[in-house]
Design an enzyme around this catalytic site. Structure first.
Site, PDB file in Angstrom:
ATOM      1  N   ALA A  80     -28.528  34.220  45.164  1.00 35.57           N
ATOM      2  CA  ALA A  80     -29.603  33.212  45.157  1.00 35.57           C
ATOM      3  C   ALA A  80     -30.461  33.352  43.908  1.00 35.57           C
ATOM      4  CB  ALA A  80     -30.466  33.373  46.405  1.00 35.57           C
ATOM      5  N   THR A 132     -26.723  38.563  35.067  1.00 31.05           N
ATOM      6  CA  THR A 132     -26.187  37.815  33.939  1.00 31.05           C
ATOM      7  C   THR A 132     -26.208  38.624  32.647  1.00 31.05           C
ATOM      8  OG1 THR A 132     -26.664  35.914  32.523  1.00 31.05           O
ATOM      9  CG2 THR A 132     -28.529  36.835  33.686  1.00 31.05           C
ATOM     10  N   ASP A 133     -25.333  38.257  31.703  1.00 35.18           N
ATOM     11  CA  ASP A 133     -25.359  38.899  30.381  1.00 35.18           C
ATOM     12  C   ASP A 133     -26.586  38.477  29.576  1.00 35.18           C
ATOM     13  OD1 ASP A 133     -24.608  36.256  29.821  1.00 35.18           O
ATOM     14  OD2 ASP A 133     -22.776  36.781  28.736  1.00 35.18           O
ATOM     15  N   GLU A 134     -27.259  37.390  30.000  1.00 29.62           N
ATOM     16  CA  GLU A 134     -28.394  36.878  29.201  1.00 29.62           C
ATOM     17  C   GLU A 134     -29.553  37.866  29.137  1.00 29.62           C
ATOM     18  OE1 GLU A 134     -29.498  32.838  29.514  1.00 29.62           O
ATOM     19  OE2 GLU A 134     -27.457  32.176  29.897  1.00 29.62           O
ATOM     20  N   TYR A 158     -35.723  32.092  32.157  1.00 26.05           N
ATOM     21  CA  TYR A 158     -34.626  32.412  33.092  1.00 26.05           C
ATOM     22  C   TYR A 158     -34.171  33.855  32.912  1.00 26.05           C
ATOM     23  CZ  TYR A 158     -29.806  32.972  34.658  1.00 26.05           C
ATOM     24  OH  TYR A 158     -28.658  33.476  35.231  1.00 26.05           O
ATOM     25  N   LYS A 162     -34.410  37.125  35.426  1.00 25.22           N
ATOM     26  CA  LYS A 162     -33.246  37.883  35.907  1.00 25.22           C
ATOM     27  C   LYS A 162     -33.371  39.359  35.493  1.00 25.22           C
ATOM     28  CE  LYS A 162     -29.947  36.670  37.753  1.00 25.22           C
ATOM     29  NZ  LYS A 162     -29.598  36.513  39.197  1.00 25.22           N
ATOM     30  N   TYR A 215     -26.117  20.852  21.485  1.00 27.73           N
ATOM     31  CA  TYR A 215     -27.393  21.345  20.953  1.00 27.73           C
ATOM     32  C   TYR A 215     -27.197  21.956  19.560  1.00 27.73           C
ATOM     33  CZ  TYR A 215     -29.018  21.356  25.893  1.00 27.73           C
ATOM     34  OH  TYR A 215     -29.347  21.038  27.173  1.00 27.73           O
TER      35      TYR A 215
HETATM   36  P1  NAD Z   1     -26.514  27.792  41.188  1.00 26.47           P
HETATM   37  O1  NAD Z   1     -27.784  27.324  40.573  1.00 26.47           O
HETATM   38  O2  NAD Z   1     -25.310  26.923  41.136  1.00 26.47           O
HETATM   39  O3  NAD Z   1     -26.752  28.174  42.727  1.00 26.47           O
HETATM   40  C1  NAD Z   1     -27.869  28.885  43.163  1.00 26.47           C
HETATM   41  C2  NAD Z   1     -27.896  28.823  44.690  1.00 26.47           C
HETATM   42  O4  NAD Z   1     -29.020  29.600  45.142  1.00 26.47           O
HETATM   43  C3  NAD Z   1     -28.075  27.416  45.249  1.00 26.47           C
HETATM   44  O5  NAD Z   1     -27.220  27.215  46.341  1.00 26.47           O
HETATM   45  C4  NAD Z   1     -29.528  27.395  45.694  1.00 26.47           C
HETATM   46  O6  NAD Z   1     -29.782  26.506  46.774  1.00 26.47           O
HETATM   47  C5  NAD Z   1     -29.741  28.847  46.107  1.00 26.47           C
HETATM   48  N1  NAD Z   1     -31.159  29.260  46.051  1.00 26.47           N
HETATM   49  C6  NAD Z   1     -32.031  29.046  45.034  1.00 26.47           C
HETATM   50  N2  NAD Z   1     -33.229  29.570  45.346  1.00 26.47           N
HETATM   51  C7  NAD Z   1     -33.100  30.161  46.569  1.00 26.47           C
HETATM   52  C8  NAD Z   1     -33.976  30.897  47.399  1.00 26.47           C
HETATM   53  N3  NAD Z   1     -35.250  31.113  47.050  1.00 26.47           N
HETATM   54  N4  NAD Z   1     -33.503  31.375  48.581  1.00 26.47           N
HETATM   55  C9  NAD Z   1     -32.218  31.136  48.953  1.00 26.47           C
HETATM   56  N5  NAD Z   1     -31.353  30.437  48.211  1.00 26.47           N
HETATM   57  C10 NAD Z   1     -31.769  29.966  47.008  1.00 26.47           C
HETATM   58  O7  NAD Z   1     -26.234  29.205  40.484  1.00 26.47           O
HETATM   59  P2  NAD Z   1     -24.840  29.877  40.097  1.00 26.47           P
HETATM   60  O8  NAD Z   1     -24.422  29.391  38.764  1.00 26.47           O
HETATM   61  O9  NAD Z   1     -23.912  29.792  41.235  1.00 26.47           O
HETATM   62  O10 NAD Z   1     -25.321  31.395  39.898  1.00 26.47           O
HETATM   63  C11 NAD Z   1     -25.350  32.297  41.015  1.00 26.47           C
HETATM   64  C12 NAD Z   1     -25.871  33.631  40.520  1.00 26.47           C
HETATM   65  O11 NAD Z   1     -25.036  34.137  39.486  1.00 26.47           O
HETATM   66  C13 NAD Z   1     -27.282  33.564  39.935  1.00 26.47           C
HETATM   67  O12 NAD Z   1     -27.977  34.727  40.326  1.00 26.47           O
HETATM   68  C14 NAD Z   1     -27.051  33.570  38.429  1.00 26.47           C
HETATM   69  O13 NAD Z   1     -28.148  34.154  37.753  1.00 26.47           O
HETATM   70  C15 NAD Z   1     -25.812  34.428  38.329  1.00 26.47           C
HETATM   71  N6  NAD Z   1     -24.936  34.167  37.173  1.00 26.47           N
HETATM   72  C16 NAD Z   1     -24.517  32.884  36.905  1.00 26.47           C
HETATM   73  C17 NAD Z   1     -23.635  32.670  35.843  1.00 26.47           C
HETATM   74  C18 NAD Z   1     -23.101  31.290  35.525  1.00 26.47           C
HETATM   75  O14 NAD Z   1     -22.436  31.121  34.498  1.00 26.47           O
HETATM   76  N7  NAD Z   1     -23.356  30.276  36.333  1.00 26.47           N
HETATM   77  C19 NAD Z   1     -23.198  33.752  35.069  1.00 26.47           C
HETATM   78  C20 NAD Z   1     -23.675  35.040  35.371  1.00 26.47           C
HETATM   79  C21 NAD Z   1     -24.528  35.229  36.435  1.00 26.47           C
HETATM   80  O1  DAU Z   2     -24.301  33.811  30.258  1.00 28.99           O
HETATM   81  C1  DAU Z   2     -24.453  33.623  31.641  1.00 28.99           C
HETATM   82  C2  DAU Z   2     -25.325  32.421  31.892  1.00 28.99           C
HETATM   83  O2  DAU Z   2     -24.546  31.273  31.584  1.00 28.99           O
HETATM   84  C3  DAU Z   2     -25.861  32.345  33.310  1.00 28.99           C
HETATM   85  O3  DAU Z   2     -26.702  33.444  33.552  1.00 28.99           O
HETATM   86  C4  DAU Z   2     -26.623  31.040  33.544  1.00 28.99           C
HETATM   87  O4  DAU Z   2     -27.012  30.937  34.908  1.00 28.99           O
HETATM   88  C5  DAU Z   2     -25.715  29.879  33.188  1.00 28.99           C
HETATM   89  O5  DAU Z   2     -26.417  28.664  33.303  1.00 28.99           O
HETATM   90  C6  DAU Z   2     -25.188  30.041  31.754  1.00 28.99           C
HETATM   91  O6  DAU Z   2     -26.259  29.891  30.801  1.00 28.99           O
HETATM   92  P1  DAU Z   2     -26.053  29.098  29.428  1.00 28.99           P
HETATM   93  O7  DAU Z   2     -27.361  28.677  28.920  1.00 28.99           O
HETATM   94  O8  DAU Z   2     -25.181  29.860  28.490  1.00 28.99           O
HETATM   95  O9  DAU Z   2     -25.174  27.857  30.001  1.00 28.99           O
HETATM   96  P2  DAU Z   2     -25.240  26.282  29.718  1.00 28.99           P
HETATM   97  O10 DAU Z   2     -24.037  25.691  30.371  1.00 28.99           O
HETATM   98  O11 DAU Z   2     -26.574  25.713  30.061  1.00 28.99           O
HETATM   99  O12 DAU Z   2     -25.063  26.196  28.150  1.00 28.99           O
HETATM  100  C7  DAU Z   2     -23.918  26.761  27.521  1.00 28.99           C
HETATM  101  C8  DAU Z   2     -24.080  26.540  26.021  1.00 28.99           C
HETATM  102  O13 DAU Z   2     -23.970  25.137  25.758  1.00 28.99           O
HETATM  103  C9  DAU Z   2     -25.439  26.959  25.509  1.00 28.99           C
HETATM  104  O14 DAU Z   2     -25.274  27.516  24.212  1.00 28.99           O
HETATM  105  C10 DAU Z   2     -26.226  25.660  25.418  1.00 28.99           C
HETATM  106  C11 DAU Z   2     -25.154  24.633  25.120  1.00 28.99           C
HETATM  107  N1  DAU Z   2     -25.398  23.268  25.679  1.00 28.99           N
HETATM  108  C12 DAU Z   2     -25.725  23.149  26.996  1.00 28.99           C
HETATM  109  C13 DAU Z   2     -25.976  21.914  27.564  1.00 28.99           C
HETATM  110  C14 DAU Z   2     -26.354  21.788  29.015  1.00 28.99           C
HETATM  111  C15 DAU Z   2     -25.270  22.147  24.869  1.00 28.99           C
HETATM  112  O15 DAU Z   2     -24.947  22.270  23.665  1.00 28.99           O
HETATM  113  N2  DAU Z   2     -25.519  20.914  25.430  1.00 28.99           N
HETATM  114  C16 DAU Z   2     -25.886  20.742  26.727  1.00 28.99           C
HETATM  115  O16 DAU Z   2     -26.131  19.587  27.144  1.00 28.99           O
END
Ligand code: NAD
Ligand code: DAU
Length: 352
Positions: A80, A132-134, A158, A162, A215
């Site tokens: 979450a 996350t790696d961020e 963000y 994290k 971007y």
């Molecule tokens: P997402 O935004 O798609 O989903 C987040 C989920 O958490 C949603 O279902 C939302 O309803 C729920 N949520 C939000 N706030 C809440 C709260 N207060 N209580 C209970 N539920 C809540 O996110 P995701 O991309 O699936 O990421 C999941 C996890 O993995 C996050 O912790 C994110 O930081 C981490 N992560 C994501 C990525 C990526 O590329 N998406 C990479 C590395 C780590």
């Molecule tokens: O690295 C892990 C992270 O990856 C997770 O922790 C985050 O939850 C997840 O959202 C993601 O973060 P990013 O910022 O890297 O992902 P995003 O898809 O938003 O963007 C990926 C790259 O693309 C980033 O350099 C920004 C760029 N971008 C993104 C959007 C939405 C664009 O150039 N145009 C866009 O419209």
């Protein structure tokens, strides 16, 4: 059974679906259902006796305590979070509330529950925090990839939120002995990815004949991992990870954003050619850069490989083809997530 939080989001839903089909162990999914939570992702397991959904907030300590007492899980996996960097720039409040306060309240409830378990159950219990790696900040082109000892240098609200949650998880281990595990993963892609993030946004905009907003110069590098591989890494860490340890998870697949966009355009040219015979890449539009935009992420996932034998199964070529095909096969899913709230976000973020 295990308790998963945030299991209606992108990675959480993939994790719950895979968990039930591969492990068969019951799972309770606690999700607040924010804009990013979508029960449709889990429609295929509705009615499955091994699956329970509970709508609720990880920051609601009382509710979490009740759930722990009722279901008595052997592990908690915390997905979450508020997860979108651009949203954290427009409005950080929800990120502080869920990612920091929410993780804290969840940890508190879990600490009390864990303390009440019989000695043998306390020994095997695990709290796995998905991060996350961020949190490590940004790399230059020549820097080595992030390993688990890299210093924390978060650059967005963000990633700072994290990072704070990771520190709390660590502190609960060091101070109270809570048996925690943390995974720090690179960018995921795959089915059910919400179309505010780069890959799904490019697919849905391309199909709708809209601009593909890149971007800045499009040369930022991310390390992409197919979501099912992230899920398998989490299962492996949960099963065999060293308590208190951190594991970096990555795809060994660094790529500049513009190359990702070109790949998606080429796949769509092949799988769903434009009616006017032109190329999807003609829709690319360079837009203002993200403030504080991290230039490069890269994960060194050797610890996970050497200690736990995990490697990603999917190549980027096969994973991105499956992903684009999934969006082509699921137009209703796209239509339904593009609600009024989604349209508001797109208007705010891409106004110019
Ligand atoms: P997402 O935004 O798609 O989903 C987040 C989920 O958490 C949603 O279902 C939302 O309803 C729920 N949520 C939000 N706030 C809440 C709260 N207060 N209580 C209970 N539920 C809540 O996110 P995701 O991309 O699936 O990421 C999941 C996890 O993995 C996050 O912790 C994110 O930081 C981490 N992560 C994501 C990525 C990526 O590329 N998406 C990479 C590395 C780590
Ligand atoms: O690295 C892990 C992270 O990856 C997770 O922790 C985050 O939850 C997840 O959202 C993601 O973060 P990013 O910022 O890297 O992902 P995003 O898809 O938003 O963007 C990926 C790259 O693309 C980033 O350099 C920004 C760029 N971008 C993104 C959007 C939405 C664009 O150039 N145009 C866009 O419209």
């Amino acid at each position: 059974m295990i308790l998963v939080t945030g299991g209606a989001g992108f990675i959480g839903a993939n994790f719950v679906l895979d968990w039930l089909s591969l492990m068969g162990e019951p799972v309770v999914n606690l999700d607040k259902l924010t804009y990013a939570g979508n029960l449709e992702n889990l429609a295929s397991i509705q009615g499955d006796a091994r699956y329970t959904f509970v709508q609720g907030d990880i920051a609601d300590g009382g509710r979490v305590r009740e759930l722990l007492a009722q279901y008595r899980p052997r592990a908690v996996v915390n997905f979450a979070a508020e997860s979108h960097v651009d949203r954290s720039i427009h409005g950080p409040d929800d990120f502080i509330q869920t990612n920091i306060v929410g993780t804290f309240r969840l940890l508190e409830a879990v600490r009390v529950y864990w303390g009440s378990l019989a000695a043998a159950d306390r020994e095997t219990f695990r709290f796995l925090h998905v991060s996350t790696d961020e949190v490590y900040g940004s790399l230059s082109a020549s820097d080595p990839a992030f390993d688990e000892t890299h210093r924390y240098e978060p650059n967005s609200p963000y990633s700072a939120s994290k990072a704070a949650s990771d520190h709390l998880v660590r502190a609960y281990h060091m101070t109270y002995g809570l048996p925690v595990l943390t995974t720090n993963c690179s960018n995921n892609y795959g089915p059910y990815h919400f179309p505010e993030k780069l890959i799904p946004l490019m697919v849905v905009n391309a199909l709708a004949g809209k601009a593909l907003p890149v971007y800045g110069d499009g040369q930022q590098v991310r390390d992409w991992l197919y979501v099912k591989d992230h899920c398998s890494a989490i299962r492996r860490v949960l099963e065999a990870g060293q308590v208190g340890d951190v594991y970096n998870v990555g795809g060994w697949n660094e790529m500049p954003n513009i190359e990702i966009v070109h790949t998606i355009c080429a796949l769509l040219d092949e799988l769903r050619p434009r009616a006017d015979g032109r190329y999807y890449r003609e829709q690319i539009s360079y837009v203002a850069d993200r403030p504080g935009h991290d230039r490069r992420y890269a994960i060194d996932a050797r610890k996970l490989e050497h200690e736990l034998g995990w490697r990603p199964a999917e190549t980027f070529e096969s994973g991105i083809r499956k992903t684009v095909q999934w969006y082509l096969d699921n137009p209703q899913w796209i239509d339904r997530v593009q609600s009024g709230a989604y349209r508001d976000w797109i208007r705010i973020q891409y106004a110019e």
